[in-house]
Design an enzyme around this catalytic site. Structure first.
Site, short mmCIF file in Angstrom:
data_model
loop_
_atom_site.label_atom_id
_atom_site.label_comp_id
_atom_site.label_asym_id
_atom_site.label_seq_id
_atom_site.Cartn_x
_atom_site.Cartn_y
_atom_site.Cartn_z
N SER A 110 0.84 -1.19 0.00
CA SER A 110 0.00 0.00 0.00
C SER A 110 0.88 1.25 0.00
CB SER A 110 -0.97 -0.04 1.20
OG SER A 110 -2.02 0.88 1.02
N GLU A 208 -1.85 -2.41 -8.21
CA GLU A 208 -3.05 -2.71 -7.41
C GLU A 208 -3.50 -1.40 -6.77
OE1 GLU A 208 -3.56 -2.86 -3.72
OE2 GLU A 208 -1.72 -1.72 -3.55
N HIS A 278 -5.11 -5.20 -1.62
CA HIS A 278 -5.99 -5.00 -0.46
C HIS A 278 -7.13 -6.02 -0.53
CE1 HIS A 278 -3.85 -1.18 -0.76
NE2 HIS A 278 -4.23 -0.91 0.48
#
Length: 307
Positions: A110, A208, A278
């Site tokens: 992330s 992502e 995620h």
């Protein structure tokens, strides 16, 4: 070739830091039992419980934690407690030479993408894009496969991603090999125009994201396109884009239409739907190692991340 860190042994001590936002402390405490199951000891970074607005302490405190863990020979690896926001605020102050001289396992995803990219570029270090302690491991939704992915830190193992995990979709066929780079699309886009912009030349680019509507993903991919990053890449691995539903506009392009527009006309292998990101399960991957994307048979093979 990038430097692969030494594997972990049972009894090793890992450092736990929060390079970005404050982690949920209850979830973090629950995650410690998992580390015990792995046979690991741990030490918290000094700023792990600090709160400075939406940051886990000041930039200087978080930077010091990162440096301390890489400097201390007793710490054999570093696992991030969570992401959020803020790692890019001090990346230009990191002693990346220190990390090159003290290669260790560094694991997170992330917002941690900015750190992965910096270490890949300037520390020549293989790092790991994987589920974090407070934001993933300590939650009830933590999946058995996500837990198994930590075994790659104890033994050099080739990873094989097939449709046995989840259905995949070929956007463009073909077979390609290259170094695996990338991470969170928002963070990759925010690095464009800085000394920390991702190098995709001849590489497999992995992307992502979470909570980004199709129009936002459109803008982020367009930024990568105009910076030449999509053309430079040898192939594209599209991970999980969770909670990517239109909210602001009732009429919207679908996420698939956005992917087809930017990735479907590149003329190079592209596969989407990987449970990397995620999501649960979250298939953890090393970044900076060789990988092979077979878009015809929808498989991804990744070389080991540790020595």
């Amino acid at each position: 070739m990038k430097t692969r860190p030494q594997r972990l042994q049972k009894g090793d001590t890992i450092g736990i830091i929060a390079p970005s936002s404050p982690p949920n402390q209850e979830s973090l405490e629950r995650a410690l039992a998992f580390l015990e199951q792995l046979g690991l000891k741990w030490r918290f970074g000094k700023s792990l419980k600090n709160i400075h607005g939406y940051l886990a302490g000041t930039d200087e405190q978080r930077l010091n934690d990162l440096h301390d863990m890489f400097t201390d020979p007793a710490i054999k690896g570093i696992i991030c407690a969570g992401g959020g926001f803020g790692s890019a605020r001090y990346t230009d102050k990191i002693d990346l030479q220190l990390m090159q001289e003290n290669p260790k396992i560094f694991w997170g995803f992330s917002d941690i993408t900015f750190l992965h990219t910096a270490m890949g570029l300037y520390s020549n270090l293989v790092t790991f894009h994987g589920p974090m302690l407070a934001s993933c491991v300590g939650k009830e939704s933590f999946h058995e496969l996500s837990a198994k992915m930590f075994q790659q830190l104890f033994e050099p193992m080739e990873l094989h991603y097939t449709e046995a995990i989840a259905p995949l979709e070929t956007v463009t066929g073909g077979v390609v090999q290259g170094e695996l780079v990338g991470g969170n699309l928002s963070l990759l886009a925010s690095g464009i125009g800085t000394k920390f912009e991702v190098d995709t030349k001849g590489k497999l680019l992995f992307i992502e994201d979470v909570g980004e509507e199709p129009y936002r993903v459109d803008g982020l991919l367009n930024q990568l396109r105009m910076a030449g990053k999509l053309d430079d890449a040898a192939g594209i691995v599209v991970g999980d884009f969770s909670d990517a539903v239109p909210k602001k506009r009732e009429v919207s392009l679908t996420l698939d239409e956005v992917f087809d527009h930017y990735l479907g006309r590149l003329g190079k292998p592209v596969v989407k739907g990987f449970k990397i990101g995620h999501c649960q399960p979250h298939f953890a991957i090393p970044l900076g190692v060789g990988a092979k994307l077979d878009a015809d048979n929808r498989t991804l093979t990744i070389l080991p991340g540790v020595e």
